[in-house]
Design an enzyme around this catalytic site. Structure first.
Site, PDB file in Angstrom:
ATOM      1  N   GLY A  18       0.816  -1.205   0.000  1.00  0.00           N
ATOM      2  CA  GLY A  18       0.000   0.000   0.000  1.00  0.00           C
ATOM      3  C   GLY A  18       0.848   1.252   0.000  1.00  0.00           C
TER       4      GLY A  18
ATOM      5  N   PHE B  13       1.452   9.423   3.613  1.00  0.00           N
ATOM      6  CA  PHE B  13       2.437   9.282   4.681  1.00  0.00           C
ATOM      7  C   PHE B  13       3.695   8.568   4.192  1.00  0.00           C
ATOM      8  CE2 PHE B  13      -0.454   5.705   4.699  1.00  0.00           C
ATOM      9  CZ  PHE B  13       0.420   4.641   4.613  1.00  0.00           C
TER      10      PHE B  13
ATOM     11  N   VAL C 189       3.445   1.103   2.841  1.00  0.00           N
ATOM     12  CA  VAL C 189       3.208  -0.025   3.748  1.00  0.00           C
ATOM     13  C   VAL C 189       3.768  -1.276   3.091  1.00  0.00           C
ATOM     14  CG1 VAL C 189       1.508  -1.406   4.980  1.00  0.00           C
ATOM     15  CG2 VAL C 189       1.138   1.046   4.698  1.00  0.00           C
TER      16      VAL C 189
ATOM     17  N   LYS D 283       4.904   0.007   8.264  1.00  0.00           N
ATOM     18  CA  LYS D 283       4.502   1.299   7.718  1.00  0.00           C
ATOM     19  C   LYS D 283       5.712   2.218   7.753  1.00  0.00           C
ATOM     20  CE  LYS D 283       0.751   4.686   8.316  1.00  0.00           C
ATOM     21  NZ  LYS D 283      -0.394   5.062   9.181  1.00  0.00           N
TER      22      LYS D 283
ATOM     23  N   ASP E 156      -9.499  10.720  11.922  1.00  0.00           N
ATOM     24  CA  ASP E 156      -9.371  10.382  10.491  1.00  0.00           C
ATOM     25  C   ASP E 156      -9.961   9.001  10.238  1.00  0.00           C
ATOM     26  OD1 ASP E 156      -8.733  10.732   7.848  1.00  0.00           O
ATOM     27  OD2 ASP E 156      -6.651  10.110   8.054  1.00  0.00           O
TER      28      ASP E 156
END
Length: 525
Positions: free
Chosen positions: A234, A238, A241, A254, A355
């Protein structure tokens, strides 16, 4: 020390011309047979030579005469005699009828064994080998360099030995005075007593302090350094992943970009909160920052769930009513635990997510869900009655922002305001799940909330116009009223996304409603 003295003596012997391993030489000079010398011998620092004179008449004849003697080192250039033949080349012309050839050797009296005006074959072979390059000459600077290196190595060994001795004695003194053994803590951080196949859950249970705040820092760093990254699963604003492997078990890694350091630090800080660990919150394993000299990688290691996010799962699969309630209840349970303020010495502060969306919720193998991504979370400090909010350029996902957030009318000093914004987003997530519920008559294709009202990447102004000005909400189909579970879900959604934030349900109330829905006794908590 004896080794250093031996090397220095050896270097001095080479500089002075004395070879201590060769008894045939005298003061480093070579003895040779000499035709023109009174004693028939001479000494040299170079080679012994023989000059052969031969006649040329059609083809080469045996050597007619020869003379031998010493060739000084000054006659050589880069280890080769300027007039010595290598034994392979053609003779040089002396005059019209005579030729000559000079051959050299480098062993004592090697130029005396002349048989029938010819050199023996083994002597010729040796002569051919004498053209190799001589070793470089040692001088004072070479000796100084070697001695300096050896002295430096000796001093390094002494310093390391003294440092180890000092550390060992200091450790013993600390143990005698009752201080904890630092070495045992470091050993514990490597988890040596658990074996190579110990599951992560067992590692957490055996090494955590019991406060529910996660693993000790040394254990976290040890685990992070042992992870092997496999593939990217992913990407986001940010960073990335990755799916990784630790001792044969999959984990999610992450990796934050350096510009999003605040989110990484905040998420790690929230995960370290006492009593935060919960089945419906993504399991935190470790955090580490790795600096390779060029950039810093910020790692957050968590449980790995192969089903991926709720967004990915609903895109691929529909759910039945039991699966829908199981997902909805687990999300509400995780959010209720997050919002809950647990008092006591090992208490937990209330936390708001800020979020919440389907991409930040993971689907576990048993069909329940776990809330993830706490990088924007805020905490309520009951001791000071204040909200611990970190200033960050990021805001929640625009599509899921509550009306008060879009209008910037939210009370930032009132913690319940953040919890109510989470509940609004929860109602939108429930709408996504309900659309994919198959009650026997099929289900709708997956869509994001407000898919038919705003662009794919809406702006704050787009969302404000739809949510605040026109007060629109996702459409609830009439056919949902024919199914008890969907009817209850529809009622919950409407009570989650009220325009008036104070009128919205709490996460705990939603959890209890879903737990009591129907005959799903196995879902009651």
């Amino acid at each position: 020390m004896f080794y250093i003295l031996f090397v220095v003596c050896w270097c001095l012997c080479h500089v002075s011309g004395v070879n201590p391993l060769n008894p045939e030489t005298k003061e480093g000079l070579l003895r040779c047979v000499c035709s023109d010398c009174p004693s028939n011998e001479c000494v040299t620092d170079g080679y012994c030579y023989v000059i052969f004179t031969l006649e040329k008449s059609g083809e080469t004849t045996p050597y007619k005469s020869y003379e031998n003697g010493c060739a000084n080192k000054g006659s050589f250039i880069n280890g080769f005699n300027v007039w010595c033949s290598d034994g392979k080349g053609a003779p040089q012309k002396l005059n019209e009828t005579h030729y000559f050839m000079t051959m050299c050797c480098n062993t004592p009296l090697c130029n005396q064994n002349i048989v029938n005006n010819r050199l023996p074959s083994e002597w010729v072979k040796l002569s051919q080998e004498t053209t190799t390059e001589e070793p470089p000459e040692w001088n004072l600077w070479h000796i100084i360099l070697v001695a300096s290196i050896l002295l430096f190595l000796l001093l390094a060994i002494i310093v390391i030995s003294l440092g180890w001795l000092w550390h060992h004695r200091k450790r013993n003194r600390r143990l005698r005075r009752g201080f904890p053994d630092v070495e045992s803590v470091l050993d514990r951080s490597e988890v040596p007593l658990m074996g190579p196949h110990t599951p992560i859950r067992d590692v957490i249970e055996l090494t955590s302090s019991g406060s529910g705040s996660g693993l000790p820092l040394l254990v976290q760093r040890s685990i992070a350094r042992q992870i092997q990254l496999i593939e990217i699963i992913g990407k986001g604003r940010f960073g990335e992943v990755w799916r990784g492997r630790w001792r044969g078990e999959y984990v999610a890694v992450k990796i934050f970009s350096s510009r999003d350091e605040r989110s990484w630090f905040r998420e790690v800080e929230i995960y370290q909160t006492v009593m935060l660990r919960h089945d419906n919150l993504l399991g935190f394993i470790a955090a580490d920052n790795k600096d390779n000299g060029t950039w810093t990688q910020l790692w957050l290691v968590t449980d790995y769930h192969e089903n991926g996010s709720l967004f990915d799962y609903l895109m691929r699969y529909p759910v039945d009513t039991v699966g829908m309630i199981r997902m909805a209840l687990s999300i509400a349970t995780g959010l209720a635990h997050l919002h809950m303020d647990i008092m006591g010495n090992k208490g937990k502060p209330a936390i708001a997510h800020r979020d919440l969306k389907s991409k930040n919720i993971l689907v576990k193998s048993n069909g329940t869900c776990a809330i993830a991504d706490l990088g924007l979370a805020v905490r309520y400090e009951s001791a000071t009655d204040s909200v611990d909010i970190v200033h960050n350029n990021r805001v929640g996902t625009k599509r899921y922002l509550a009306p008060e957030c879009l209008e910037e009318s939210i009370n930032m000093n009132h913690f319940d305001s953040f919890k109510r914004a989470d509940v609004y987003a929860l109602g939108l997530v429930y709408w996504e799940i309900a659309r994919r519920c198959n009650t026997g008559g099929g289900c709708e294709e997956y869509q994001l909330p407000y898919y038919d009202m705003v662009p794919n990447d809406p702006t704050i102004e787009d969302m404000r116009k739809v949510v605040c000005i026109y007060k629109q909400r996702p459409i609830i189909p009439n056919k949902w009223q024919s199914c008890e579970e969907l009817r209850v879900m529809s009622k919950l959604m409407k009570e989650c996304w009220y325009q008036n934030a104070a009128a919205r349900l709490t996460a705990l109330r939603i959890k209890k409603t879903l737990a009591n829905l129907g005959a799903h006794d196995d879902l009651k908590c």
